[in-house]
Design an enzyme around this catalytic site. Structure first.
Site, PDB file in Angstrom:
ATOM      1  N   GLU A 103      -3.314 -12.583  11.194  1.00 18.00           N
ATOM      2  CA  GLU A 103      -4.135 -11.437  11.600  1.00 18.00           C
ATOM      3  C   GLU A 103      -5.560 -11.521  11.058  1.00 18.00           C
ATOM      4  O   GLU A 103      -6.013 -10.658  10.289  1.00 18.00           O
ATOM      5  CB  GLU A 103      -3.470 -10.132  11.168  1.00 18.00           C
ATOM      6  CG  GLU A 103      -2.177  -9.877  11.917  1.00 18.00           C
ATOM      7  CD  GLU A 103      -1.475  -8.602  11.484  1.00 18.00           C
ATOM      8  OE1 GLU A 103      -1.811  -8.058  10.415  1.00 18.00           O
ATOM      9  OE2 GLU A 103      -0.582  -8.153  12.212  1.00 18.00           O
ATOM     10  N   GLU A 125       4.944  -9.997  16.452  1.00 14.83           N
ATOM     11  CA  GLU A 125       5.448  -9.006  15.483  1.00 14.83           C
ATOM     12  C   GLU A 125       5.464  -7.632  16.121  1.00 14.83           C
ATOM     13  O   GLU A 125       4.493  -7.244  16.785  1.00 14.83           O
ATOM     14  CB  GLU A 125       4.516  -8.873  14.269  1.00 14.83           C
ATOM     15  CG  GLU A 125       4.465 -10.018  13.316  1.00 14.83           C
ATOM     16  CD  GLU A 125       3.513  -9.703  12.145  1.00 14.83           C
ATOM     17  OE1 GLU A 125       3.284  -8.519  11.842  1.00 14.83           O
ATOM     18  OE2 GLU A 125       2.988 -10.656  11.569  1.00 14.83           O
TER      19      GLU A 125
HETATM   20  C1  GAL Z   1       1.434  -6.971  10.021  1.00 15.60           C
HETATM   21  C2  GAL Z   1       1.437  -8.217   9.161  1.00 15.60           C
HETATM   22  C3  GAL Z   1       2.806  -8.451   8.537  1.00 15.60           C
HETATM   23  C4  GAL Z   1       3.335  -7.179   7.953  1.00 15.60           C
HETATM   24  C5  GAL Z   1       3.353  -6.107   9.010  1.00 15.60           C
HETATM   25  C6  GAL Z   1       3.914  -4.789   8.549  1.00 15.60           C
HETATM   26  O1  GAL Z   1       0.158  -6.494  10.275  1.00 15.60           O
HETATM   27  O2  GAL Z   1       1.079  -9.345   9.897  1.00 15.60           O
HETATM   28  O3  GAL Z   1       2.693  -9.451   7.569  1.00 15.60           O
HETATM   29  O4  GAL Z   1       2.514  -6.799   6.891  1.00 15.60           O
HETATM   30  O5  GAL Z   1       2.036  -5.886   9.442  1.00 15.60           O
HETATM   31  O6  GAL Z   1       3.848  -3.816   9.565  1.00 15.60           O
END
Ligand code: GAL
Length: 673
Positions: A153, A312
Site C-alpha cells: 500500500e 485484501e
Molecule cells: C491494510 C494493510 C494490511 C492490514 C489491513 C488491516 O491496509 O495492507 O497489512 O493492516 O489493512 O485492515
C-alpha cells in the site's frame, strides 16, 4: 510483455495474507490443512518480514521462508511473495536515522510501526533493492511462486516526506519537469506575494508556513511525492522482471477514495503487470455496498478494463475505525462476489489467521481466535466453494453502461486551501453521482479526462476542477459526436498549474456547456435554495450556487430563491449530435436522480424499473460466455429477469425467466448461447 495473471493459478484466487512468522512452526501444519479445507488457492507471504529475513546488515536467513513456501507448494497453494520493503528493520534505522520521514512541520517519525520511509533516501533505496535482489535470486523460479507483491500500500501511512533529501530530490524533479527556474516561477505564479525564485537551490518542499503557501508548489509537491514513491516501485519491479521472468509483479493499491488520496492510480495502473486492490468497508453511515462497487469499478478502470484482483478485504470487522461492527451473516460473500462481479479474479483477505499479538489482534481474519467452530469460519468454507464454482469466469470483462471522469490530480488541486467554500467536497460529489448511477442500475467505468470516451452513451463529470485544454477538447468532441455529458459545478476552472483558464468560467467547458459563470456564490452552512422546473416541480440545492449566463444552453431548472433567484440552475445544451447538461448547485439525492434520469433519456439508456433498489445486477463477458451476477443486498427475496436461460453456477441449477435471488444472497448465471 510480462504475464498479467498469477503464474500457475488455474482457478480464481482465494486466500489471504499469511504471516506464519507470528506462529510456532507446529501451527503451520494446521494452517495448510485448514487452507485446503477452505479451498484456499493462493496466499500472500513475507510482506512485513524484512527483520527476520535480514537479521543483521547483509546477513540473510531464508530457512523459515524456504520451509513455509515449500509446505504451501506441497499442498498446492500458490504464493504471492512480498518484498518486505515497507518495514525496514530497527538496525537499519539506527544506522540510517535520516531514512525516517519528516512531516511538513519538521517532526521526524520514529521506528516502531510500519511504512516509516523517506522514499528519496539513498540508504533506504540501496537496502530495499538489495533485499529484493536476494529474494528474487532465491525464489524467482520457485515452482510455488505465482505473483510478486512489492511493498505494501504505497502512499499510506506516509504520503510525502519534507526532509532535506526530499528537498534536493524535488529540485531535480522540478528541473526535469519545468526546465528552468523561470518556468517554475511562471507555473506557480510566484509574482504573487513576492515568491519569485532566482535559483533552484532556493526552492524547498511546501513546509509549514505562517499562512497559505503557494498552491502551484503544493500541487507539484503532490505530483513529486507520488512520482518519487513510484520510482521505488519501478526499481523493485525491474529487478523482479530481470531475475524472475514470467512472474507478474503487482503492488496492492487502495483505490477507494476514502482510503488513500495521495497516489495517482492512473499512472500506477500502467506500471504494474496486474492491478490488485485492498478494500475495507468504511462504516460512516453510508451504504457500504455502494462504496464497494465504486472502488471495484475504479480499480477495474485503472486496470484499463482488464481483470484485476482483490488482494485484501476483511471477513468481518476491522480494528482501526472508531467503531468496528462485525459483518452481517452473508455480507462477506456479498462483498467478495461484488468485487468479482466488477472484474476481480478472486477474493483475498487480510489475513489468514488472526494475530494474538500486535496492533491488529482485534482485526477479523479467515481463521478467527475462536478457531473453526465459528460463524466466520463456516462462511469462509462456504465462500471458498462458491469461488471455486466461479472458475469459468476467469478472463472475462465487466460490461459498463456509463463513464465518470475522475482525476486524482484534479482532486489534489481542488483540496488545496482557500477555495470558495470548504463545504464543497469533490469526493462527496463523486460518491453521490456514483450512487445516483448505481441506483439506476448503471455499471460505471471511470475514465481519465483525456481518455477516449466514444464507447459510452453517458459521461458524468461530478467535480473536475482541474481540466487541461486537451481534456476540454476531449469532452467537446465526445458531445459533438453524439455523447451525453453531465457536468457538476466547479469543473473545468483551472489548468494543470492551478491557474484559472483565461476568460469566463468554466474555461475548459464553456463551449461544450453553452454558458458562462459570472460568479460563484456558495451558500452558508445549512442554507438551502429551491429550484423550480418547467412543470413547476421543485428540487433543493445546498452548498453552492452560481450566476450562470446561458450562451446557447437552454435553462431547464431555475433558482427560486437566494441571491441567484431567477437565474438558471440546471441547463441543457444540444451540441452537434449530443447534449451537455450542467448543474450549478449541490443537488440532493432526489435531485441527482432526476438529473441522471433526464440525461439517461438523452443517452438512450432505458430505466430498469424491473430491478428493485439494492439489487445489484452486473455482467461479465468474454470468450467463455456471458455471466450475470445478481446480488441481493435487501432483507427480502427478489427475482431478477434473465434475457436468456442459463445455469446458475453457485447452486448448479438451471435458470430461466425470472431468477429467484433470496434475501442477502448472490446468484451468478452463465447465460446460454
Ligand atoms: C491494510 C494493510 C494490511 C492490514 C489491513 C488491516 O491496509 O495492507 O497489512 O493492516 O489493512 O485492515
Amino acid at each position: 510483455m510480462p504475464d498479467t495473471s498469477p503464474r500457475g493459478l488455474t482457478r480464481l484466487a482465494f486466500g489471504g495474507d499469511y504471516n506464519p512468522e507470528q506462529w510456532p512452526e507446529s501451527v503451520w501444519q494446521e494452517d495448510v490443512r485448514l487452507m485446503r479445507e477452505a479451498g484456499v488457492t493462493m496466499v500472500s507471504v513475507g510482506i512485513f518480514s524484512w527483520a527476520l529475513l535480514e537479521p543483521a546488515p547483509g546477513e540473510y536467513d531464508f530457512g523459515w521462508l524456504d520451509r513455509v513456501i515449500g509446505l504451501l507448494h506441497e499442498n498446492g497453494i500458490r504464493v504471492d511473495l512480498g518484498t518486505p520493503t515497507v518495514a525496514p528493520p530497527a538496525w537499519f534505522y539506527r544506522a540510517h536515522p535520516e531514512a525516517l520521514p519528516v512531516t511538513a512541520d519538521g517532526t521526524r517519525y520514529e521506528f516502531g510501526s510500519r511504512g516509516a520511509i523517506c522514499h528519496s533516501n539513498a540508504d533506504y533505496r540501496a537496502a530495499a533493492r538489495a533485499v529484493t535482489v536476494k529474494l528474487a535470486e532465491r525464489y524467482g523460479d520457485h515452482p510455488a511462486l505465482a505473483l510478486w507483491h512489492v511493498h505494501n500500500e504505497y502512499g499510506v501511512p506516509v504520503s510525502a516526506c519534507y526532509c532535506d533529501s526530499c528537498a534536493a530530490h524535488f529540485r531535480r524533479w522540478l528541473a526535469r519537469t519545468h526546465g528552468t527556474v523561470e518556468a517554475v516561477n511562471e507555473a506557480w505564479g510566484t509574482a504573487f506575494w513576492g515568491q519569485r525564485y532566482t535559483g533552484f537551490e532556493q526552492i524547498n518542499p511546501p513546509r509549514a508556513t505562517p499562512t497559505v503557501g503557494n498552491p502551484g508548489q503544493a500541487l507539484d509537491y503532490k505530483r513529486f511525492a507520488d512520482a518519487t514513491i513510484r520510482e521505488n516501485f519501478t526499481a523493485e519491479r525491474d529487478i523482479l522482471h530481470r531475475l524472475s521472468p514470467g512472474v507478474p509483479v503487482t503492488t496492492n493499491f487502495m483505490t477507494a477514495l476514502s482510503q488513500c488520496d495521495s497516489i495517482d492510480y492512473w499512472a500506477w495502473g500502467r506500471e504494474v503487470d496486474l492491478v490488485t486492490n485492498d478494500h475495507y468497508l468504511i462504516t460512516d453511515g453510508r451504504r457500504t455496498h455502494v462504496n464497494l462497487a465504486m472502488a471495484a469499478d475504479l480499480t477495474r478502470s485503472v486496470a484499463g478494463g482488464a481483470p484485476w484482483l482483490l488482494l485484501e478485504h476483511s471477513t468481518s470487522g476491522v480494528n482501526w475505525q472508531p467503531r468496528n461492527p462485525a459483518k452481517a451473516p452473508g455480507q462477506m460473500a456479498r462483498n467478495s462476489l461484488g468485487h468479482v462481479a466488477r472484474g476481480s479474479e478472486g477474493a483475498m483477505f487480510f489475513q489468514w489467521r488472526q494475530s494474538r499479538r500486535g496492533a491488529e489482534k482485534f482485526h477479523s481474519s479467515m481463521l478467527p481466535h475462536g478457531g473453526t467452530d465459528t460463524r466466520v469460519w463456516r462462511e469462509v468454507i462456504e465462500l471458498g466453494a462458491s469461488v471455486e464454482s466461479l472458475s469459468p469466469i476467469r478472463g472475462t470483462r465487466t460490461e459498463a453502461d456509463a463513464a465518470m471522469l475522475w482525476d486524482w490530480q484534479s482532486w489534489w488541486a481542488q483540496n488545496l486551501s482557500w477555495r470558495p467554500s470548504e463545504d464543497h467536497d469533490p469526493r462527496e460529489r463523486a460518491d453521490s453521482f456514483y450512487e445516483a448511477l448505481y441506483d439506476r442500475h448503471l455499471t460505471v467505468d471511470f475514465a481519465h479526462p483525456e481518455a477516449d470516451l466514444s464507447a459510452y452513451p453517458l459521461v458524468v463529470v461530478p467535480a473536475l476542477y482541474l481540466m487541461t485544454e486537451a481534456a476540454g477538447h476531449n469532452v467537446r468532441e465526445y458531445v459533438e459526436n453524439g455523447g451525453t455529458l453531465v457536468v457538476s459545478y466547479f469543473s473545468g476552472i483551472v489548468d494543470e498549474h492551478d491557474a484559472v483558464h483565461e476568460g469566463a468560467y468554466p474555461g475548459a467547458l464553456r463551449d461544450v456547456l453553452g454558458l458562462t459563470v459570472e460568479e460563484f456564490s456558495p451558500l452558508l452552512k445549512d442554507e438551502r435554495v429551491r429550484l423550480t422546473g418547467p412543470d413547476g416541480s421543485e428540487l433543493t440545492g445546498d452548498v453552492w450556487t452560481e450566476f450562470v449566463v446561458p450562451r446557447g444552453a437552454e435553462t431547464v431548472w431555475t433558482y427560486a430563491d437566494g441571491l441567484t433567484a431567477g437565474r438558471p440552475a440546471v441547463t441543457r445544451h444540444p451540441l452537434g449530435h449530443g447534449t451537455a447538461w450542467y448543474v450549478s448547485t449541490r443537488l440532493d439525492a432526489q435531485g441527482l436522480d432526476a438529473l441522471i434520469g433526464w440525461a439517461a433519456d438523452d443517452a438512450g439508456l432505458a430505466p430498469r424499473a424491473d430491478l428493485p433498489r439494492d439489487v445489484e445486477v452486473v455482467r461479465r463477458s468474454g470468450a467463455s460466455g456471458t455471466y450475470l451476477f445478481a446480488i441481493n443486498h435487501t432483507a427480502g427475496d427478489t427475482k431478477v429477469p434473465l434475457e436468456s436461460p442459463g445455469t446458475e453456477l453457485l447452486t448448479g441449477e438451471r435458470a430461466a425467466g425470472r431468477l429467484p435471488v433470496p434475501a442477502g444472497a448472490v446468484r451468478v448465471v452463465r447465460l446460454d448461447g
